[in-house]
Design an enzyme around this catalytic site. Structure first.
Site, PDB file in Angstrom:
ATOM      1  N   TYR A 177      15.857  29.861   9.170  1.00 20.63           N
ATOM      2  CA  TYR A 177      14.790  30.309   9.650  1.00 20.63           C
ATOM      3  C   TYR A 177      14.699  30.406  10.991  1.00 20.63           C
ATOM      4  CZ  TYR A 177      12.565  30.736   4.954  1.00 20.63           C
ATOM      5  OH  TYR A 177      12.367  31.076   3.563  1.00 20.63           O
ATOM      6  N   LYS A 202       0.777  -1.229   0.129  1.00 14.31           N
ATOM      7  CA  LYS A 202      -0.063  -0.071   0.098  1.00 14.31           C
ATOM      8  C   LYS A 202       0.787   1.225   0.150  1.00 14.31           C
ATOM      9  CE  LYS A 202      -0.420  -0.299   4.951  1.00 14.31           C
ATOM     10  NZ  LYS A 202      -1.267  -0.966   6.059  1.00 14.31           N
TER      11      LYS A 202
HETATM   12  C1  LIG Z   1      -0.482  -1.815   6.795  1.00 15.82           C
HETATM   13  C2  LIG Z   1      -1.086  -3.086   7.072  1.00 15.82           C
HETATM   14  C3  LIG Z   1      -0.148  -4.185   7.597  1.00 15.82           C
HETATM   15  C4  LIG Z   1       1.439  -4.150   7.655  1.00 15.82           C
HETATM   16  O1  LIG Z   1       1.668  -3.392   8.786  1.00 15.82           O
HETATM   17  P1  LIG Z   1       3.271  -3.399   9.110  1.00 15.82           P
HETATM   18  O2  LIG Z   1       3.239  -2.833  10.522  1.00 15.82           O
HETATM   19  O3  LIG Z   1       3.897  -2.281   8.216  1.00 15.82           O
HETATM   20  O4  LIG Z   1       3.959  -4.691   9.027  1.00 15.82           O
HETATM   21  C5  LIG Z   1      -0.654  -5.350   7.865  1.00 15.82           C
HETATM   22  N1  LIG Z   1      -2.082  -5.719   7.791  1.00 15.82           N
HETATM   23  C6  LIG Z   1      -2.991  -4.613   7.602  1.00 15.82           C
HETATM   24  C7  LIG Z   1      -4.529  -4.662   7.448  1.00 15.82           C
HETATM   25  C8  LIG Z   1      -2.435  -3.323   7.437  1.00 15.82           C
HETATM   26  O5  LIG Z   1      -3.154  -2.207   6.802  1.00 15.82           O
END
Ligand SMILES: *Cc1c(COP(=O)(O)O)cnc(C)c1O
Length: 366
Positions: free
Chosen positions: A259, A35
């Site tokens: 800044y 994702k």
């Molecule tokens: C993003 C996600 C993961 C992966 O989680 P990590 O902490 O990056 O390993 C697993 N399951 C679901 C449902 C997620 O949304």
């Protein structure tokens, strides 16, 4: 000349990290999570790096279609399910498995089947809210949801799914891991179907909870989860963000930098100006001293990060000059060592890499 800021993606490191995830998970199959543009690494780099995974999982339907069109044949899982009717049509057409986490999604599915907008076989992940109170059916509604899906002829496999809030800190007083585990067991006892509960932290730290499929994300990119460093688990950074010095200033005692003049030179010193700022995804909240490598030598930030630039102390790197390489994170400098002083996590830095940063795969060894 393009700007010298480049995120280099190490496909071999991704393959290696996937192998670590698979080995930790022993017999379980692996959904590699891609994702958010593969956590900022580029979707197609994710597909390449995780070609050996049993499936890819993500959130974004247009990106799932991109994966199919790029040739990904193995399973795909949509972790938040279908947001609307069009997504259901896409899921059926491109053979995307999807989560179902609320009654409204079941109604939408029943309607689409009844209207013959979609047909099976559909693979569903039925999600339980085991205490995190984000997505999922509450335990007392879970079996009824399961029965309702089971009665649909178009539905083939129903996998039982939940997500843990505190796998990296299992004794969390608000919601101990053990309570979520028990909740999942109680809600699913006797139901047929595979199970999936494990994110990276669960995969790495709780071998008894691997179930049938693990769902690692951050570990595949070499980010840490839990208190140990990623390297402690043999994980390698998949993204190295590098830039160059584009300016040098010789300061006198009392001279102010950037800044707000947050940094005041305690004596004569040289500082370097790096082409990387918060509009590239570098955290603006990084304090003075946040680690940076100049020509491989560790030094620290001085002054506030600005939109396109940040400044670093060149005292430990006296031979640095215009064009000298600066590593913001990655090989030689764990992303978490930057995230922590900035009050965030490696996940956020990876995902926040801005579109204007060039992302290129490192040349592969032959
Ligand atoms: C993003 C996600 C993961 C992966 O989680 P990590 O902490 O990056 O390993 C697993 N399951 C679901 C449902 C997620 O949304």
């Amino acid at each position: 000349m393009p700007r010298p800021l480049v995120a280099t993606i190490n496909i071999a490191a991704m393959q290696h990290n996937l192998a670590v995830a698979a080995e930790r998970a022993s017999a379980a199959k692996v959904w590699a999570v891609v994702k958010a543009n593969a956590y900022g690494h580029g979707l197609l780099h994710g597909m390449q790096g995780f070609a050996g995974a049993d499936g890819l999982s993500l959130i974004e339907f247009d990106k799932a279609v991109d994966l199919r069109e790029a040739g990904w044949q193995k399973p795909i899982l949509m972790l938040e399910g279908c947001f609307d009717h069009a997504d259901l049509v896409t899921a059926a057409r491109y053979r995307l498995g999807f989560a179902v986490h609320c009654a409204e999604q079941i109604r939408m599915l029943e309607l689409a089947i009844r209207e013959r907008a979609i047909s099976g076989p559909l693979d569903i992940h039925l999600k339980l809210n085991s205490g995190m109170n984000r997505l999922g059916f509450r335990p007392d509604a879970f079996r009824a949801a399961h029965a309702r899906l089971r009665s649909l002829e178009a539905v083939r496999d129903i996998t039982l799914m939940t997500h843990f809030a505190n796998a990296e800190a299992p004794d969390n007083a608000g919601l101990p891991l053990e309570r979520q585990v028990r909740c999942f067991e109680d809600a699913t006892t006797g139901l047929e179907g595979e199970r999936t509960v494990a994110n990276s932290a669960t995969d790495l730290l709780h071998p008894q909870l691997h179930a049938d499929w693990v769902r690692p994300g951050i570990m595949l990119y070499g980010g840490k989860c839990g208190s140990g460093a990623a390297a402690d688990f043999g994980l390698r950074p998949a993204m190295t963000l590098r830039s160059e010095l584009i300016g040098i200033q010789d300061l006198q005692k009392g001279d102010a930098v950037g800044y707000g003049s947050r940094f005041i030179a305690p004596g004569p010193m040289r500082i370097g100006v790096v082409a990387c700022g918060y509009a590239d995804g570098y955290p603006r909240h990084a304090p003075d001293g946040t680690p940076v490598l100049v020509d491989g030598v560790r030094t620290g930030l001085v002054g506030r990060v600005s939109m396109d630039m940040l400044m670093v102390d060149l005292t430990p790197a006296p031979s640095a000059q215009l064009g000298t390489t600066v590593t913001l994170w990655g090989e030689g400098l764990p992303i978490d060592a930057v995230a922590e002083p900035a009050g965030t996590i490696g996940y956020e830095l990876m995902c926040a890499l801005a579109p204007r940063v060039r992302v290129v795969a490192a040349p592969q060894p032959h």
